[in-house]
Design an enzyme around this catalytic site. Structure first.
Site, short mmCIF file in Angstrom:
data_model
loop_
_atom_site.label_atom_id
_atom_site.label_comp_id
_atom_site.label_asym_id
_atom_site.label_seq_id
_atom_site.Cartn_x
_atom_site.Cartn_y
_atom_site.Cartn_z
N SER A 283 6.42 45.06 4.94
CA SER A 283 7.15 45.01 3.67
C SER A 283 6.55 45.96 2.64
CB SER A 283 7.19 43.58 3.12
OG SER A 283 5.88 43.06 2.97
N HIS A 360 -5.20 36.96 13.31
CA HIS A 360 -4.79 37.91 12.28
C HIS A 360 -5.20 39.29 12.74
CE1 HIS A 360 -4.52 40.03 8.45
NE2 HIS A 360 -3.79 39.02 8.00
#
Length: 502
Positions: A283, A360
């Site tokens: 994003s 992650h």
């Protein structure tokens, strides 16, 4: 890591009591809030940023010229085929991701946000308005400066009639992220940046008009998102008027028909910790890429929203809840015992599936954003079955992942907890969670657009290769290395011969 006093019954009772009182509408005083921003603690945002742009431009230009040919990394074939993972090629002034400490906003950790940023009276969560000021300026705002942001966003929050009609005319079964992207894109009709650009705007002033669009867009986002929520899940009923005594998060919650002040606090937490995550995520990078073509902030941010809507990015917390619900259904319990959870986790892994919410790409420890949410739950919903199950999963999963020997980070990330908190307060519409994420992410990506334009960063245009090009490039490089190696070998033989003769 503890982000707030877990023994805080005063805050809990104060928040509950204030559901009928206006205390939560007030900014914190010295005994409850953050520190003032120093000698310029009453300066407005545009003045502070303008002063910084002048000095930062000079500093950055000097560095960029002097170190123009300095190499900071190399690119491998695996990185090209692996999604450009780890290639150092992006600029992000607003945040950085440290593998050991987690996200830093302008150098400050999540813990620092709690310690230093202004809060509401009797509140414990940093105000997103204060986080935005920090991202824009790198400075801690005073309570007056944070309130300046709140007041401006409240003043600009009203939606144009055409945007209201556009949202109301969309089918209610259209994904809320699609509706949000469409509505945001339509706002570019009144973009100050594009109007000024068409009149012949100077490059050095690009940032000023981008900031104006940024302030307008962020101000209207809660109203857009809340209208989408009401249309989809409340039959179009509810309030769309801004209460100018409330903060940005409080108005957002109120317009979605959530009056519980504890939920307002949760929203402040959620909107603060999801706001930025360096420039490498989809994003953020998409927003920057589109903005680098000098698209206005509305269109650029809408592009970022479309990237956020992907299942590998913004839908992660939804996938966590889906997995948890499947576990509950199969095990026949809202909060199954630890041994059963362990068996279910191992079954999931044996089926070739991942455990959503764990691991992650960059972090090598527990995500501090997860810990912040965990601490919130310990104070406000310690006995909630969903929270208890999340804690059990937290105990069970990391040792199992570590035993596999392949997982670089077995610890939970932010998505492992956020959905459970929203569920507790009655927001069970999982499709909408990514919209909340998107509203928060606007703070970071739009701040970045302003600074990229202050530095006059050019259009992004990396070099690309076909597979055949890469193969040929690698072949030539290998031949060159062999050639150089051969030369070194001959020279070495001559030196050896001379040594023998001596």
């Amino acid at each position: 890591m503890i982000f707030r006093r877990l023994s805080s019954p005063r805050s809990f009772s104060c928040l509950r009591h204030n559901i009928r009182r206006p205390l939560l509408r007030n900014y914190s005083d010295d005994k409850c809030g953050g520190k003032d921003g120093g000698s310029d603690s009453k300066a407005d945002l545009r003045t502070v940023v303008a002063e910084q742009v002048k000095s930062e431009r000079a500093r950055v230009k000097k560095f960029a010229v002097e170190k123009a040919n300095t190499k900071i990394g190399e690119v491998t074939v695996s990185q090209i085929y692996g999604g450009m993972r780890g290639i150092p090629a992006l600029l992000c002034e607003t945040s950085s991701l440290d593998p050991e400490e987690g996200i830093r906003f302008r150098g400050l950790t999540i813990q620092d946000l709690y310690d230093k940023l202004p809060k509401l009276e009797c509140g414990e969560e940093p105000l997103p308005e204060a986080v935005f000021w920090l991202l824009m300026t790198g400075k801690i705002p005073s309570k007056e400066q944070a309130k300046m942001i709140t007041d401006e966003w409240n003043d600009k929050a009203e939606l144009p009639d055409y945007v209201k009609k556009l949202i109301d005319d969309m089918p209610t079964d259209l994904h809320p992220m699609s509706q949000l992207s469409i509505a945001v894109t339509s706002l570019n009709k009144d973009s100050q940046f594009m109007k000024a650009y068409k009149k012949g705007l100077k490059k050095l002033d690009f940032w000023k008009y981008s900031l104006e669009d940024t302030m307008t867009l962020i101000a209207k986002l809660p109203n857009i998102a809340a209208r989408i929520y009401r249309n989809m899940y409340r039959g179009g009923k509810g309030c769309d008027e801004i209460d100018k005594k409330l903060d940005w998060s409080g108005n957002f919650a109120r317009m979605m028909d959530y009056e519980d002040p504890i939920f307002h606090e949760l929203l402040r937490l959620y909107l603060s910790i999801h706001c930025d995550h360096d420039s490498g995520n989809v994003s953020s990078h998409t927003t920057h890429l589109v903005a680098s073509a000098l698209s206005d902030p509305f269109i650029s941010y809408a592009a970022g929203l479309n990237g956020l809507a992907g299942p590998l990015h913004g839908l992660a917390n939804q996938e966590v809840l889906v997995w948890i619900e499947k576990m509950r259904k199969e095990l026949g319990s809202e909060n199954p015992p630890e041994d059963q959870v362990r068996d279910y986790v191992q079954k999931t892994l044996k089926a070739g599936q991942v455990i959503p919410g764990f691991g992650h790409a960059e972090l090598r420890k527990i995500d501090p954003r997860y810990t912040a949410q965990q601490d919130f739950a310990k104070v406000y919903l310690p006995n909630y079955e969903g929270f208890l199950l999340v804690n059990t999963i937290f105990k069970v999963v990391p040792p199992i992942l570590e035993s596999l020997g392949k997982v670089k980070n077995p610890w939970p990330n932010v998505d492992a907890h956020s959905g459970t908190l929203l569920m507790y307060f009655g927001m069970k519409e999982m499709q909408f969670y990514t919209v909340l994420f998107g509203v928060s992410r606007a703070l970071g990506v739009l701040s970045s657009i302003t600074w990229h334009r202050a530095f006059v960063i050019p259009i992004e245009r990396p070099k690309s290769y076909t597979t055949e090009d890469l193969m040929e490039l690698v072949k030539k490089q290998e031949e060159e290395e062999q050639k150089n190696s051969g030369k070194g070998g001959k020279d070495g033989d001559k030196k050896a011969d001379k040594t023998k003769k001596c």
